[in-house]
Design a protein around this motif. Structure first.
Motif, PDB file in Angstrom:
ATOM      1  N   TRP A 118       0.827  -1.208   0.000  1.00 50.61           N
ATOM      2  CA  TRP A 118       0.000   0.000   0.000  1.00 50.61           C
ATOM      3  C   TRP A 118       0.866   1.265   0.000  1.00 50.61           C
ATOM      4  CZ3 TRP A 118       0.602   3.424   3.965  1.00 50.61           C
ATOM      5  CH2 TRP A 118       1.251   2.947   5.097  1.00 50.61           C
ATOM      6  N   CYS A 119       2.114   1.124   0.424  1.00 45.87           N
ATOM      7  CA  CYS A 119       2.970   2.310   0.367  1.00 45.87           C
ATOM      8  C   CYS A 119       3.962   2.197  -0.798  1.00 45.87           C
ATOM      9  CB  CYS A 119       3.660   2.580   1.693  1.00 45.87           C
ATOM     10  SG  CYS A 119       4.738   1.284   2.250  1.00 45.87           S
ATOM     11  N   GLY A 120       3.662   1.343  -1.760  1.00 43.93           N
ATOM     12  CA  GLY A 120       4.413   1.350  -3.013  1.00 43.93           C
ATOM     13  C   GLY A 120       5.701   0.564  -3.008  1.00 43.93           C
ATOM     14  N   GLU A 121       5.939  -0.216  -1.973  1.00 41.56           N
ATOM     15  CA  GLU A 121       7.214  -0.915  -1.890  1.00 41.56           C
ATOM     16  C   GLU A 121       7.075  -2.383  -2.275  1.00 41.56           C
ATOM     17  OE1 GLU A 121       8.262  -0.065   2.117  1.00 41.56           O
ATOM     18  OE2 GLU A 121       9.236   1.819   1.596  1.00 41.56           O
ATOM     19  N   ALA A 129      16.449 -11.265   8.589  1.00 35.45           N
ATOM     20  CA  ALA A 129      16.393 -10.179   9.577  1.00 35.45           C
ATOM     21  C   ALA A 129      15.111  -9.358   9.417  1.00 35.45           C
ATOM     22  CB  ALA A 129      17.618  -9.278   9.434  1.00 35.45           C
ATOM     23  N   SER A 130      14.741  -9.082   8.163  1.00 37.03           N
ATOM     24  CA  SER A 130      13.546  -8.262   7.965  1.00 37.03           C
ATOM     25  C   SER A 130      12.267  -9.046   8.284  1.00 37.03           C
ATOM     26  CB  SER A 130      13.496  -7.722   6.535  1.00 37.03           C
ATOM     27  OG  SER A 130      13.293  -8.772   5.617  1.00 37.03           O
ATOM     28  N   ILE A 149      27.538  -2.322  11.688  1.00 40.10           N
ATOM     29  CA  ILE A 149      28.102  -1.157  11.025  1.00 40.10           C
ATOM     30  C   ILE A 149      29.356  -0.812  11.799  1.00 40.10           C
ATOM     31  CG2 ILE A 149      27.737   1.245  10.327  1.00 40.10           C
ATOM     32  CD1 ILE A 149      24.738   0.733  10.473  1.00 40.10           C
TER      33      ILE A 149
ATOM     34  N   LEU B  96      20.288  -0.775  10.046  1.00 39.85           N
ATOM     35  CA  LEU B  96      19.510   0.184  10.832  1.00 39.85           C
ATOM     36  C   LEU B  96      18.006  -0.019  10.644  1.00 39.85           C
ATOM     37  CD1 LEU B  96      21.654   3.415  10.455  1.00 39.85           C
ATOM     38  CD2 LEU B  96      21.408   1.956  12.456  1.00 39.85           C
ATOM     39  N   THR B  98      16.511  -2.853  10.003  1.00 41.35           N
ATOM     40  CA  THR B  98      16.152  -4.036  10.802  1.00 41.35           C
ATOM     41  C   THR B  98      15.910  -3.629  12.247  1.00 41.35           C
ATOM     42  OG1 THR B  98      17.416  -5.524   9.396  1.00 41.35           O
ATOM     43  CG2 THR B  98      16.980  -6.273  11.636  1.00 41.35           C
ATOM     44  N   PRO B 111      10.889   3.126   9.686  1.00 40.37           N
ATOM     45  CA  PRO B 111      11.069   3.214   8.232  1.00 40.37           C
ATOM     46  C   PRO B 111       9.942   2.557   7.446  1.00 40.37           C
ATOM     47  CG  PRO B 111      13.145   2.604   9.288  1.00 40.37           C
ATOM     48  CD  PRO B 111      12.095   2.597  10.362  1.00 40.37           C
ATOM     49  N   ARG B 112       9.408   1.447   7.959  1.00 42.92           N
ATOM     50  CA  ARG B 112       8.376   0.732   7.196  1.00 42.92           C
ATOM     51  C   ARG B 112       7.097   1.544   7.053  1.00 42.92           C
ATOM     52  NH1 ARG B 112       7.485  -3.170  12.016  1.00 42.92           N
ATOM     53  NH2 ARG B 112       5.761  -2.172  13.080  1.00 42.92           N
ATOM     54  N   SER B 113       6.942   2.583   7.890  1.00 42.61           N
ATOM     55  CA  SER B 113       5.721   3.386   7.835  1.00 42.61           C
ATOM     56  C   SER B 113       5.889   4.634   6.979  1.00 42.61           C
ATOM     57  CB  SER B 113       5.319   3.821   9.250  1.00 42.61           C
ATOM     58  OG  SER B 113       5.296   2.724  10.111  1.00 42.61           O
ATOM     59  N   GLY B 115       6.914   4.859   3.731  1.00 45.07           N
ATOM     60  CA  GLY B 115       6.966   4.690   2.276  1.00 45.07           C
ATOM     61  C   GLY B 115       5.891   5.410   1.489  1.00 45.07           C
TER      62      GLY B 115
END
Lengths: 305, 313
Positions: A118-121, A129-130, A149, B96, B98, B111-113, B115
Motif C-alpha cells: 500500500w505504500c508502493g514498496e 532479519a527483515s 556497522i 539500521l 532491521t 522506516p516501514r511506515s 513509504g
C-alpha cells in the motif's frame, strides 16, 4: 472478454517467457516489456486518480491491459534506464516514472503479481532479519543473523563476536546481499547469517496454493549459495511448512513468492528468506509448471471458466 | 531508559530537539549518523525467535537496545556520511532498518511506515478512505496533450512531483503543457485559499496557518515576501481526522498539508512522515519540538508507544 497481460521482465527471464507462452496458448494477448522500455510504453498513459490506473494503459489500437506480471522488484524498478524518451541526466524523471509505476500497480483493482504494498514498496527479497517481526508473531524458527556497522580499522575495541552457540557444521557466513564486506571478518559493515547443514526447502506460494520442493542433498552453505548447485530439486510435501509459508506471504500480502526454509531433519525448519521474484533454475519441472499454470490463472481467471 | 536520537547534527530538527532535551534534563544519546561507522559502531542480532538485540558502541560508552525507551530518527539514508561504496550504504541501511522496524520501543517514525509519501498518488485514496478528507482532482501523465486537456478543463493548474523528491510546485499553462515532457507529472487544479500545516505528535495536534503570495510558499521568488506562520486552533473534526490518518499510517509524527478555501472547504495535499517542523514553529516557543520531546520522554502516552508496550508484554 479479451484479456491482455503486461509482463514487466528482463529478456532472459525464463519464468516470464513460460507464462507468456502459456497465456498466448489460451488466446490471451501478452505484452512483454523490459523495465528500460517502460517509459516508452507508458508515454501516452494518462491516469485520473479517481479512475483505475490500468484502465487507460494501452498502446495505440491494442486491448487495454487487464493484468500485470511484475518480474522486477526493489531497486531494479527504481533504476529504470532512461532510454530514448527520458533524458539520461534526469534522475528526477526516473524517480517520477518509478513513483508513477508503483502507484499504478499498487492501486489498480486488476490482478497484479506481485502488487507493491500500500505504500508502493516491493523488495525483491525479504531477508531473515527483515522477517523477524513476522517470525516472532507466528512463532516460527528464524535463521539467525548479525548485522553490523563498523569501521574497517577501528581505533577502539571491536564489536563483540556473535555469542551464538555454534553447531559443528554451523557458524555464520557473510550474506551475498552485502558482498564485499570481507566475509566473516569483523571491522566491516554488513550482515552475517546462520549457516546450516540442511536441505533447502522451497515453498512456492501462488495465491492460496503452495507447491513445494527441496534440494536432494544437504548443503553446508549460506542460503544464497544454495542456488549455485546444478542439482535439480525434487517435489516435496510438508503440510505444516506449507501452512507456515502461506501465513508468512499472507502477512507480506504477496500472491506469488518463494519461501525458503532450511531443514536439517532434526530441529524445526528455519525460515531463511522470501523472494518476490522467484527463480526456477533448479526447480523440479512439474513444480515449475504448476506455478506457471496457477500464476496465469490468477492473472486471467476468466480464461479458465 | 534513555532516548536515542539518530540523525545528522547539521539537521535543524535534530539540533533543536537535542537542545530541548538538554534543557529539560532528559537523558538522551545522540548518534550522529555522519559519525557511522568511524565514531559509532552498531551491532544488531536477530535470534531464532525473531527477537532483536544489540548495541551502539563508541570509545567511551555502549548503549544496549534494551536500555532504549524511545528513538527519534531523522532522514536516515540522506544523513549518512559520504559512503565509501554503495554496498556499505546498502548494508548500513539494512542494519539500521532491521533495528528500527523491529525494536520494541517507541520509534518516531519506523522506516516501514514512511513509504507512502514516496509515491504521492498512493496517499490520496488512503486519505479519503481513512479520514474522509477531500483531496484535489489529480491527473498523472507523461503525455503533454493530456496535460493540456486538463488545463483546458480546469483553467489554473499546478504541477507537483509524483515521487517523494522535493521539488517546487509550479503553475502549468497550455504553452507549458505543449512542450515535450521529460517524464510523468502530476497536475491538479489550483485551489485558491490559505495553506495550513498540521503536525500530529501522538494525539497532540498543532496547526500553523501559512500566509504567502507564492505558488509554493517554500520557494518564494526574489520579489516575493517570505511566508508568515501563525499558530491556529484547527476544528475538532479536522484534528480527529489527522490523528486517525497518522495512527492508520502507523506514524507517531506527521506533517499534513492542507489548503482551506474561502468557503471553508479543506483540501488535503499529503501526509509527510518526516516533517521539517522547525520551519513552521516559533523559534521561541518551539511547540512542536516540545511535543516531540514529551512523546519521547513519556512514550507510553502515545498510541504507538502503547502498542510497543503491548508487544513487549
Amino acid at each position: 472478454v479479451t484479456y491482455r497481460t503486461l509482463i514487466i521482465a528482463n529478456r532472459r527471464d525464463e519464468f516470464a517467457a513460460d507464462c507468456a507462452a502459456a497465456l498466448q496458448a489460451r488466446s490471451v494477448q501478452v505484452s512483454v516489456v523490459e523495465p528500460g522500455f517502460l517509459s516508452t510504453y507508458l508515454a501516452s498513459w494518462c491516469w485520473d486518480t479517481e479512475q483505475d490506473p490500468l484502465g487507460a494503459l494501452r498502446m495505440d489500437g491494442e486491448t487495454p491491459v487487464s493484468s500485470v506480471l511484475l518480474r522486477v522488484a526493489g531497486d531494479a524498478l527504481a533504476a529504470i534506464p532512461p532510454r530514448g524518451y527520458l533524458d539520461p541526466e534526469d534522475a528526477y524523471g526516473a524517480a517520477e516514472w518509478d513513483a508513477s509505476i508503483r502507484s499504478m500497480l499498487a492501486l489498480t483493482k486488476q490482478p497484479v503479481l506481485n502488487r507493491p504494498s500500500w505504500c508502493g514498496e516491493l523488495p525483491g527479497e525479504f531477508s531473515s532479519a527483515s522477517l523477524a517481526p513476522i517470525a516472532k508473531a507466528l512463532g516460527l524458527r528464524l535463521q539467525r543473523s548479525v548485522g553490523m556497522i563498523q569501521a574497517p580499522a577501528p581505533s577502539y575495541g571491536d564489536v563483540p563476536e556473535p555469542d551464538f552457540p555454534s553447531k559443528p557444521a554451523g557458524g555464520f557466513v557473510g550474506s551475498r546481499s552485502t558482498a564485499g564486506l570481507g566475509g566473516v571478518s569483523h571491522g566491516a559493515t554488513g550482515r552475517l547469517v546462520e549457516r546450516f547443514h540442511a536441505h533447502a526447502v522451497l515453498a512456492h506460494v501462488v495465491g492460496s496454493r503452495v507447491f513445494m520442493e527441496r534440494s536432494r542433498s544437504r548443503w553446508t552453505l549460506s542460503t544464497p549459495l544454495w542456488q549455485r548447485t546444478r542439482e535439480r530439486h525434487i517435489a516435496f510435501e510438508n503440510p505444516s511448512l506449507a501452512k507456515d509459508a502461506l501465513e508468512v506471504t499472507s502477512v507480506l500480502r504477496l500472491q506469488l513468492a518463494s519461501v525458503l526454509f532450511a531443514d536439517d531433519g532434526e530441529s524445526q525448519p528455519a525460515l531463511c528468506r522470501v523472494r518476490t521474484v522467484p527463480g526456477f533454475a533448479r526447480s523440479d519441472p512439474v513444480v515449475k509448471q504448476a506455478v506457471v499454470d496457477h500464476s496465469i490463472e490468477l492473472l486471467c481467471p476468466g480464461v479458465w471458466s | 531508559l534513555t532516548i536515542l536520537i539518530l540523525g545528522s547534527a547539521c539537521d535543524d530538527v535534530v539540533s533543536r530537539l537535542t537542545s530541548r532535551l538538554e534543557i529539560d534534563a532528559v537523558p538522551f544519546v545522540h548518534v550522529n549518523t555522519a559519525d557511522l561507522p568511524d565514531v559509532w559502531s552498531v551491532v544488531v542480532e536477530v535470534s531464532s525467535q525473531g527477537d532483536v538485540s544489540g548495541q551502539f558502541i563508541n570509545r567511551s560508552e555502549s548503549i544496549c537496545f534494551e536500555d532504549i525507551g524511545a528513538i527519534f530518527v531523522r532522514d536516515l539514508l540522506d544523513s549518512f556520511a559520504q559512503p565509501s561504496s554503495l554496498a556499505a550504504t546498502s548494508a548500513s541501511w539494512e542494519v539500521l532498518v532491521t533495528l528500527l522496524n523491529s525494536i520494541d520501543c517507541l520509534v518516531i517514525n519506523r522506516p516501514r511506515s514512511q513509504g507512502s509519501n514516496g509515491a504521492k498518488p498512493l496517499q490520496y485514496p488512503f486519505i479519503r478512505r481513512i479520514s474522509g478528507l477531500q483531496v484535489p482532482s489529480t491527473r498523472v501523465s507523461a503525455d503533454g496533450r493530456m496535460v493540456a486537456s486538463f488545463v483546458q478543463t480546469y483553467g489554473e493548474v499546478i504541477a507537483k512531483s509524483v515521487s517523494g523528491l522535493r521539488r517546487k510546485v509550479h503553475l502549468v499553462d497550455l504553452q507549458h503543457a505543449s512542450r515535450p515532457l521529460t517524464g510523468p507529472i502530476q497536475v491538479q487544479p489550483r485551489i485558491d485559499g490559505i495553506d495550513v500545516r498540521v503536525h500530529v505528535i501522538g494525539t497532540s495536534v498543532l496547526a500553523h496557518r501559512v500566509t504567502s503570495v507564492s505558488v509554493d510558499y517554500r520557494f518564494p521568488a526574489a520579489d516575493e515576501p517570505s511566508p508568515v506562520f501563525e499558530r491556529i486552533e484547527p476544528p475538532r473534526w479536522l484534528s480527529d481526522a489527522c490523528v486517525r490518518l497518522t495512527v492508520d499510517l502507523e506514524l507517531v509524527l506527521a506533517g499534513i498539508d492542507f489548503r482551506v478555501t474561502s468557503t471553508g472547504e479543506w483540501f488535503c495535499f499529503e501526509v509527510n512522515p518526516s516533517p521539517f517542523y522547525t520551519y513552521f514553529e516559533d523559534s521561541k516557543d518551539m511547540e512542536v519540538t516540545q511535543a516531540v520531546a514529551k512523546a519521547l520522554s513519556d512514550p507510553w502516552s502515545t498510541e504507538a508507544g502503547r502498542r510497543g508496550k503491548r508487544a513487549i508484554q
